[in-house]
Design an enzyme around this catalytic site. Structure first.
Site, short mmCIF file in Angstrom:
data_model
loop_
_atom_site.label_atom_id
_atom_site.label_comp_id
_atom_site.label_asym_id
_atom_site.label_seq_id
_atom_site.Cartn_x
_atom_site.Cartn_y
_atom_site.Cartn_z
N TYR A 1 0.80 -1.22 0.00
CA TYR A 1 0.00 0.00 0.00
C TYR A 1 0.84 1.27 0.00
O TYR A 1 0.48 2.25 0.64
CB TYR A 1 -0.95 0.02 1.22
CG TYR A 1 -1.98 -1.08 1.16
CD1 TYR A 1 -3.14 -0.90 0.41
CD2 TYR A 1 -1.79 -2.29 1.82
CE1 TYR A 1 -4.08 -1.92 0.33
CE2 TYR A 1 -2.73 -3.30 1.74
CZ TYR A 1 -3.87 -3.10 1.01
OH TYR A 1 -4.80 -4.10 0.93
N TYR B 1 -14.33 -5.88 2.30
CA TYR B 1 -12.91 -6.19 2.10
C TYR B 1 -12.64 -7.53 2.78
O TYR B 1 -12.87 -7.69 3.98
CB TYR B 1 -12.00 -5.10 2.70
CG TYR B 1 -10.54 -5.48 2.53
CD1 TYR B 1 -9.92 -5.39 1.28
CD2 TYR B 1 -9.80 -6.00 3.59
CE1 TYR B 1 -8.60 -5.77 1.11
CE2 TYR B 1 -8.47 -6.39 3.42
CZ TYR B 1 -7.89 -6.26 2.18
OH TYR B 1 -6.58 -6.66 2.00
N ASP C 1 -16.77 -13.66 8.20
CA ASP C 1 -15.36 -13.26 8.17
C ASP C 1 -15.04 -12.48 9.45
O ASP C 1 -15.31 -11.28 9.53
CB ASP C 1 -15.10 -12.41 6.92
CG ASP C 1 -13.66 -11.89 6.87
OD1 ASP C 1 -12.90 -12.10 7.85
OD2 ASP C 1 -13.30 -11.27 5.86
N LYS D 1 -5.38 -12.22 12.24
CA LYS D 1 -5.09 -11.03 13.07
C LYS D 1 -4.92 -11.37 14.55
O LYS D 1 -3.88 -11.83 14.96
CB LYS D 1 -6.16 -9.97 12.83
CG LYS D 1 -6.11 -9.45 11.37
CD LYS D 1 -6.83 -8.15 11.19
CE LYS D 1 -6.91 -7.68 9.76
NZ LYS D 1 -5.73 -6.99 9.28
C1 LIG Z 1 -12.34 -8.57 7.34
C2 LIG Z 1 -11.01 -8.95 6.76
N1 LIG Z 1 -10.90 -10.11 6.09
C3 LIG Z 1 -9.72 -10.50 5.57
C4 LIG Z 1 -8.59 -9.72 5.67
C5 LIG Z 1 -7.30 -10.17 5.06
O1 LIG Z 1 -6.40 -10.51 6.05
P1 LIG Z 1 -4.82 -10.55 5.76
O2 LIG Z 1 -4.39 -9.13 5.65
O3 LIG Z 1 -4.25 -11.25 6.94
O4 LIG Z 1 -4.63 -11.32 4.49
C6 LIG Z 1 -8.68 -8.50 6.33
C7 LIG Z 1 -7.50 -7.62 6.45
O5 LIG Z 1 -7.56 -6.50 6.84
C8 LIG Z 1 -9.92 -8.09 6.88
O6 LIG Z 1 -10.06 -6.93 7.51
#
Ligand SMILES: Cc1ncc(COP(=O)(O)O)c(C=O)c1O
Length: 421
Positions: free
Chosen positions: A15, A142, A234, A263
């Site tokens: 980014y 996202y 998610d 995370k």
């Molecule tokens: C809701 C959500 N799903 C998936 C991801 C992707 O995770 P990663 O950055 O560990 O690939 C993120 C990343 O910010 C996210 O906020």
């Protein structure tokens, strides 16, 4: 050359616009909420380093458990072999997830957890001999940066170069009182083609901490269940306390079929991903027919060190003091949001649990790339606070160990920014 200059020579940061890249800040040490440079400059990590760090940096308990694991078993192929940490972490997590979650599939990060979930759903129907290839997702969602995850994410500047290559997804609005019936009809109309519905529960993080009511998501989920549409929850961002409860799905009555985590899973110490699913989904892959296998696996799947980090982070997460801290942060956010309400520089504030977002008034220019974003970013950085605005939106999402004094400093600095920027 110093470290920042050497970095610019060889590193490609995510980014970052390369021509205008500012030298990165070299960090040599982390402790609690803070990160330190070589010369001792201190930064409060008010966004938990991209939302991963829930217990503070270099937590001695997690570090000790990782060190012990490294001396015991650093890695083992996770096909045909297993190990203690992988089993124990799955057992302990499944015990606190919705009761229908029965099996755990490990991977490397949030995006891969999503890839696994999407593949589980698509192949579930394939294995059952049904052509259900459409996925429903929310506009502005996202879910990650790999191709499957990008496909189910909203189309934006971030996906523009790949849009023609992403698979087709039915994007729907976030549910509310006025559109819920229309959304339900839309799902009923498409149901025979839909494999699954994927969503970020309660908060769309990357979209700008957009929040929506659990009640309407619940209603939509109940409808999906009725129509036989699988649901992927998610919780990569919302998992492990961010919304005030252990998982965002704890605000819902309807249980999802699949859940994704990363995370906070390791407290921000190791890259790790986890996808859990129901017995019903798992059973669709149980067969003597090799073609029904879920052909997915990463070299580092269920890495024992990551599992040890996950277990240690879970110990801390389940300690009563952590929930107390989560409640404290949420309560203090509410008081602060009330205090700044109505400020002329502020368009709106919104809060879910430990997530407090503040949207700057900008007239019409709300772009992620607006100049305001950089102004805000450097304003806080110069005051020793890491906040990473999403366009004109700043948000405070601290590790749960943040002290009241540190929170007060962040709040005061936000007030100063509102008056000065
Ligand atoms: C809701 C959500 N799903 C998936 C991801 C992707 O995770 P990663 O950055 O560990 O690939 C993120 C990343 O910010 C996210 O906020």
């Amino acid at each position: 050359m110093n470290l920042a200059e050497r970095d610019l020579q060889v590193i490609w940061h995510p980014y970052t616009q390369m021509q205008t890249a500012q030298p990165p800040i070299p960090i040599v040490r982390g402790e609690g909420t803070c990160l330190y440079t070589e010369d001792g400059t201190k930064y409060i990590d008010a966004i938990s380093s991209w939302w991963v760090n829930i217990h503070g940096h270099s937590h001695p308990y997690i570090a000790k458990k990782i060190a012990e694991q490294l001396l015991q078993l650093e890695h083992v192929i996770f096909a045909g072999f297993t190990h203690h940490g992988a089993v124990e972490l799955a057992e302990r997590l499944l015990a606190i997830l919705p009761s229908n979650q029965a099996k755990a599939f490990y991977s490397d990060n949030g995006s891969t957890a999503i890839e696994v979930a999407i593949k589980m759903c698509l192949q579930y129907w394939h294995n059952k001999g049904q052509q259900r290839t459409k996925i429903i997702a929310f506009k502005n969602a996202y879910h990650g940066d790999t191709f499957g995850a990008m496909s189910v994410s909203g189309r934006s500047a971030f996906t523009a170069a790949f849009d023609s290559l992403l698979f087709e997804v039915e994007f729907i609005d976030l549910p509310n009182n006025s559109n819920i019936e229309a959304l339900k009809s839309q799902i009923s109309h498409l149901k025979s083609q839909i494999s699954s519905f994927i969503f970020e529960p309660l908060v769309q993080g990357s979209a700008g901490m957009i929040m929506y009511e659990a009640k309407y998501l619940d209603e939509l989920m109940a409808h999906c269940r009725k129509e036989g549409v699988l649901m992927i929850d998610d919780e990569v961002f919302t998992g492990f306390g961010r919304t005030g409860k252990p998982f965002a799905c704890n605000h819902l009555q309807t249980q999802p079929d699949i859940m994704c985590f990363s995370k906070g899973l390791t407290g921000g110490t190791m890259a790790f991903g986890l996808t859990t699913c129901t017995q019903e989904i798992y059973n669709a892959f149980l067969s003597d027919d090799k073609m029904k296998t879920l052909f997915h696996g990463h070299s580092y799947t269920a890495n024992p060190v990551a599992c040890a980090a996950g277990l240690a982070s879970l110990d801390l997460f389940l300690d009563a003091s952590t929930q107390k801290n989560i409640d404290r942060i949420a309560a203090r956010h509410t008081v602060f949001a009330d205090k700044i309400k109505g400020h002329k520089s502020l368009k709106t504030t919104r809060q879910t649990g430990t997530i407090l977002a503040m949207e700057w008034e900008t007239g019409n220019n709300t772009s992620y790339f607006s100049g305001l974003r950089d102004k805000l970013y450097y304003y806080f950085l110069n005051k020793g606070i890491i906040l990473r605005p999403l366009g004109n939106i700043i948000y405070i999402l601290p590790p749960y160990c943040i002290t009241d004094t540190e929170l007060d400093y962040i709040y005061t600095t936000v007030e100063q920014a509102l008056n000065e920027i």
